[in-house]
Scaffold this motif. Structure first.
Motif, PDB file in Angstrom:
ATOM      1  N   GLU A 110       0.821  -1.217   0.000  1.00 12.30           N
ATOM      2  CA  GLU A 110       0.000   0.000   0.000  1.00 12.30           C
ATOM      3  C   GLU A 110       0.856   1.269   0.000  1.00 12.30           C
ATOM      4  O   GLU A 110       0.538   2.245  -0.675  1.00 12.30           O
ATOM      5  N   LEU A 111       1.943   1.280   0.780  1.00 14.91           N
ATOM      6  CA  LEU A 111       2.741   2.499   0.946  1.00 14.91           C
ATOM      7  C   LEU A 111       3.947   2.557   0.004  1.00 14.91           C
ATOM      8  O   LEU A 111       4.621   3.591  -0.079  1.00 14.91           O
ATOM      9  N   GLY A 112       4.231   1.462  -0.675  1.00 15.83           N
ATOM     10  CA  GLY A 112       5.268   1.487  -1.699  1.00 15.83           C
ATOM     11  C   GLY A 112       6.694   1.476  -1.192  1.00 15.83           C
ATOM     12  O   GLY A 112       7.631   1.718  -1.963  1.00 15.83           O
ATOM     13  N   LYS A 113       6.893   1.206   0.074  1.00 17.08           N
ATOM     14  CA  LYS A 113       8.234   1.124   0.655  1.00 17.08           C
ATOM     15  C   LYS A 113       8.282  -0.022   1.649  1.00 17.08           C
ATOM     16  O   LYS A 113       7.229  -0.502   2.099  1.00 17.08           O
ATOM     17  N   SER A 114       9.500  -0.433   2.002  1.00 21.76           N
ATOM     18  CA  SER A 114       9.625  -1.482   3.000  1.00 21.76           C
ATOM     19  C   SER A 114       9.300  -0.924   4.383  1.00 21.76           C
ATOM     20  O   SER A 114       9.411   0.291   4.622  1.00 21.76           O
ATOM     21  N   VAL A 115       8.921  -1.810   5.280  1.00 17.95           N
ATOM     22  CA  VAL A 115       8.601  -1.402   6.650  1.00 17.95           C
ATOM     23  C   VAL A 115       9.803  -0.746   7.316  1.00 17.95           C
ATOM     24  O   VAL A 115       9.665   0.237   8.070  1.00 17.95           O
ATOM     25  N   ASP A 116      11.003  -1.239   7.020  1.00 21.54           N
ATOM     26  CA  ASP A 116      12.215  -0.666   7.616  1.00 21.54           C
ATOM     27  C   ASP A 116      12.440   0.771   7.148  1.00 21.54           C
ATOM     28  O   ASP A 116      12.928   1.609   7.921  1.00 21.54           O
ATOM     29  N   GLU A 117      12.074   1.063   5.890  1.00 25.97           N
ATOM     30  CA  GLU A 117      12.207   2.434   5.385  1.00 25.97           C
ATOM     31  C   GLU A 117      11.133   3.337   5.972  1.00 25.97           C
ATOM     32  O   GLU A 117      11.367   4.533   6.213  1.00 25.97           O
ATOM     33  N   LEU A 118       9.941   2.788   6.208  1.00 24.95           N
ATOM     34  CA  LEU A 118       8.805   3.597   6.663  1.00 24.95           C
ATOM     35  C   LEU A 118       8.885   3.929   8.153  1.00 24.95           C
ATOM     36  O   LEU A 118       8.517   5.037   8.571  1.00 24.95           O
ATOM     37  N   PHE A 119       9.379   2.972   8.953  1.00 29.11           N
ATOM     38  CA  PHE A 119       9.305   3.137  10.404  1.00 29.11           C
ATOM     39  C   PHE A 119      10.668   2.895  11.047  1.00 29.11           C
ATOM     40  O   PHE A 119      11.471   2.091  10.564  1.00 29.11           O
ATOM     41  N   GLN A 120      10.870   3.595  12.155  1.00 27.02           N
ATOM     42  CA  GLN A 120      12.061   3.361  12.970  1.00 27.02           C
ATOM     43  C   GLN A 120      11.996   1.981  13.608  1.00 27.02           C
ATOM     44  O   GLN A 120      13.001   1.273  13.705  1.00 27.02           O
TER      45      GLN A 120
END
Length: 543
Positions: A110-120
């Motif tokens: 949905e957000l187009g990025k990996s979870v590691d890139e999206l969140f600390q």
């Protein structure tokens, strides 16, 4: 194959929990009663538990979609017996979580990025799991703590299959049970379908939360968490993480010396503010969605979450509802009856005197109790049930309102059993009515409309001229239409006279031809006379 398996499971659950006992066999056609008598499980599985409990357990066994339907159905106290509605209200919205790897995949898609890139950081262990979504905690790169709500994978397909089955069951209920049509099960399923599919789009929930937050910006009695739109899509919602005491946790509230009387009264104030000031109210305010801030126990503040279901009232409904409640507590039953007619909630043909008498017979026993023991929600329920006997149409916006009021009232009485709901609500309603109807309301309306009026003022002569021209043209058109109608009437009259004359001529000829002397002289067959008579009657019938 899957729909067949699902249907067989539903049939097994119906048998296991003896849901056939919900039908009044005497009200069904004989062949349906015979089918019910021949059901094998009637003689193998006894129906020992109360009917409401059996229905609740059956819905739990059928899974999250049916659980959600049961929760929605529990709010329709205008349609259900009290014992069934109370039991359905016990349905819990907790189901096993789906794997965190799937939640992670949905977020990334949905957000187009990996979870590691999206969140600390992102917690793979869900905080909570509900019927259509589950929630994970996370921390943004700027250090803000958030919760991430993720729609269950494949849930839309499952819901569509189950809703189709619910429509089938609703249709069968209408066909097999005399009272089925009165309960309007197809409309109930339709209402549920709209509600649950709206909940599947988390952007709608986010928009509701943003609106509610804006309505209570800076409020000391209600806090609404911030929505983070950059991390919100159809299947993912990011919201500020809140830390509070669950409102149903009385032990913790007492331990921190929360002012429970003030907290209960503020719950009532929040409800009426949402309904009458904003006409936008959180319609799912059960204890699982409400928390209490830990910051100031003496001046407590609510925190609301989960904005999937909201309600609103039109200005007319707001006014009629406020006046109904005020009239009810003044025991002015005539005004209550008249307001139901004026609002269009009951047909205009309703006998207002009979309606007033019915309302009085329901309401008077309630007033034998002290005001603080009178249930506001049950007052509304009594009014709606009485009105239903006079063919009141179900008003969806009022059903949501009643459900919310029952939640708020139950919560308030749990916090502070001596809560006098009427004493808390009456000043609010009276001030709102004065503010709405008095000179200040007229001044505000004029002030609000002044720019538009000033803008149109130079165009007023032209608008008047155009209106007169249109009226004149309309009059000319109407006159021409009347002349055409008159011409058609004359043509129709001529056709009628012509057909009548021809028909009478054929009948006269048949009579003449039927005479023995004429028949012998002209060598006419009897059938020819009957044929002429038939033609005559046909022409007269057409005339």
């Amino acid at each position: 194959m899957q729909p067949v398996v699902r249907s067989l499971k539903i049939l097994w659950v119906i048998a296991r929990y003896r849901l056939d006992t919900f039908f009044h066999h005497a009200a069904m056609p004989w062949y349906v009663r015979v089918c019910f008598v021949l059901l094998p499980w009637r003689y193998l599985i006894p129906a020992k538990a109360p009917r409401g409990m059996r229905l609740r357990l059956a819905l739990e066994a059928l899974g999250p979609v049916f659980i959600k339907f049961g929760q929605m159905l529990s709010t329709r106290r205008d349609l259900l017996p009290d014992d069934v509605a109370i039991e359905l209200a016990r349905l819990q919205d907790q189901v096993p979580p789906f794997p965190a790897t799937k939640a992670r995949a949905i977020i990334e898609a949905e957000l187009g990025k990996s979870v590691d890139e999206l969140f600390q950081s992102f917690d793979l262990e869900p905080m909570a799991s509900a019927s259509v979504a589950q929630v994970h905690s996370a921390v943004l790169h700027d250090g803000r703590a958030v919760v991430i709500k993720v729609i269950r994978p494949g849930i839309e397909r499952v819901i569509r299959q189950d809703v189709d089955l619910l429509y089938t069951l609703a249709w069968l209920l209408c066909q097999l049970w005399v009272d089925g049509r009165r309960l309007r099960p197809v409309e109930v399923v339709s209402e549920y379908e709209q509600t649950i599919f709206d909940e599947l789009d988390l952007r709608k929930e986010a928009a509701n939360g943003s609106q509610l937050r804006r309505n209570f910006e800076g409020s000391s009695i209600l806090y609404v968490p911030e929505i983070y739109w950059d991390f919100t899509r159809r299947n993912v919602l990011a919201m500020e993480r809140i830390y509070g005491v669950p409102v149903a946790d009385m032990e913790q509230l007492r331990a921190q010396n929360t002012n429970l009387k003030k907290l209960a009264e503020q719950g009532v104030e929040i409800f009426f503010t949402q309904v009458f000031r904003d006409s936008f109210f959180h319609a799912d305010m059960h204890p699982g969605n409400i928390f209490v801030s830990r910051d100031n126990p003496e001046q407590p503040q609510y925190i609301a979450v989960d904005f999937g279901i909201v309600g609103s009232l039109s200005a007319e409904d707001q006014s009629y509802l406020a006046r109904n409640l005020l009239a009810f507590f003044r025991r002015d039953y005539r005004q209550v009856a008249q307001l139901h007619l004026d609002s269009g909630w009951v047909p205009e043909s309703t006998n207002v005197h009979a309606f007033e008498t019915a309302i009085r017979s329901v309401c008077e026993p309630i007033f034998e109790k002290p005001l603080k023991e009178i249930s506001f929600g049950l007052v509304l329920l009594g009014l709606f049930q009485t009105a239903r006997r006079f063919n009141m149409e179900v008003q969806p916006q009022l059903v949501l309102l009643q459900k919310t009021l029952l939640n708020i009232e139950g919560l308030g009485r749990q916090l502070y059993p001596d809560l006098d709901l009427w004493k808390t609500a009456k000043p609010f309603l009276e001030n709102w009515m004065k503010d709405r109807i008095g000179p200040r309301a007229t001044y505000r309306a004029l002030k609000l409309q002044a720019p538009e009026l000033l803008e149109k003022l130079p165009q007023l002569p032209q608008l008047i001229f155009d209106t007169l021209q249109h009226t004149r043209k309309g009059s000319d058109d109407s006159a021409e239409l009347l002349r055409e109608i008159e011409r058609e009437r004359k043509r129709s009259r001529k056709r009628w006279q012509r057909r009548l004359l021809i028909g009478a001529t054929f009948l006269a000829a048949a009579v003449v031809v039927a005479e023995p002397e004429v028949k012998a002289a002209l060598d006419v067959w009897p059938w020819q006379a009957w044929f002429l008579a038939a033609l005559g009657w046909i022409m007269i019938w057409r005339a």
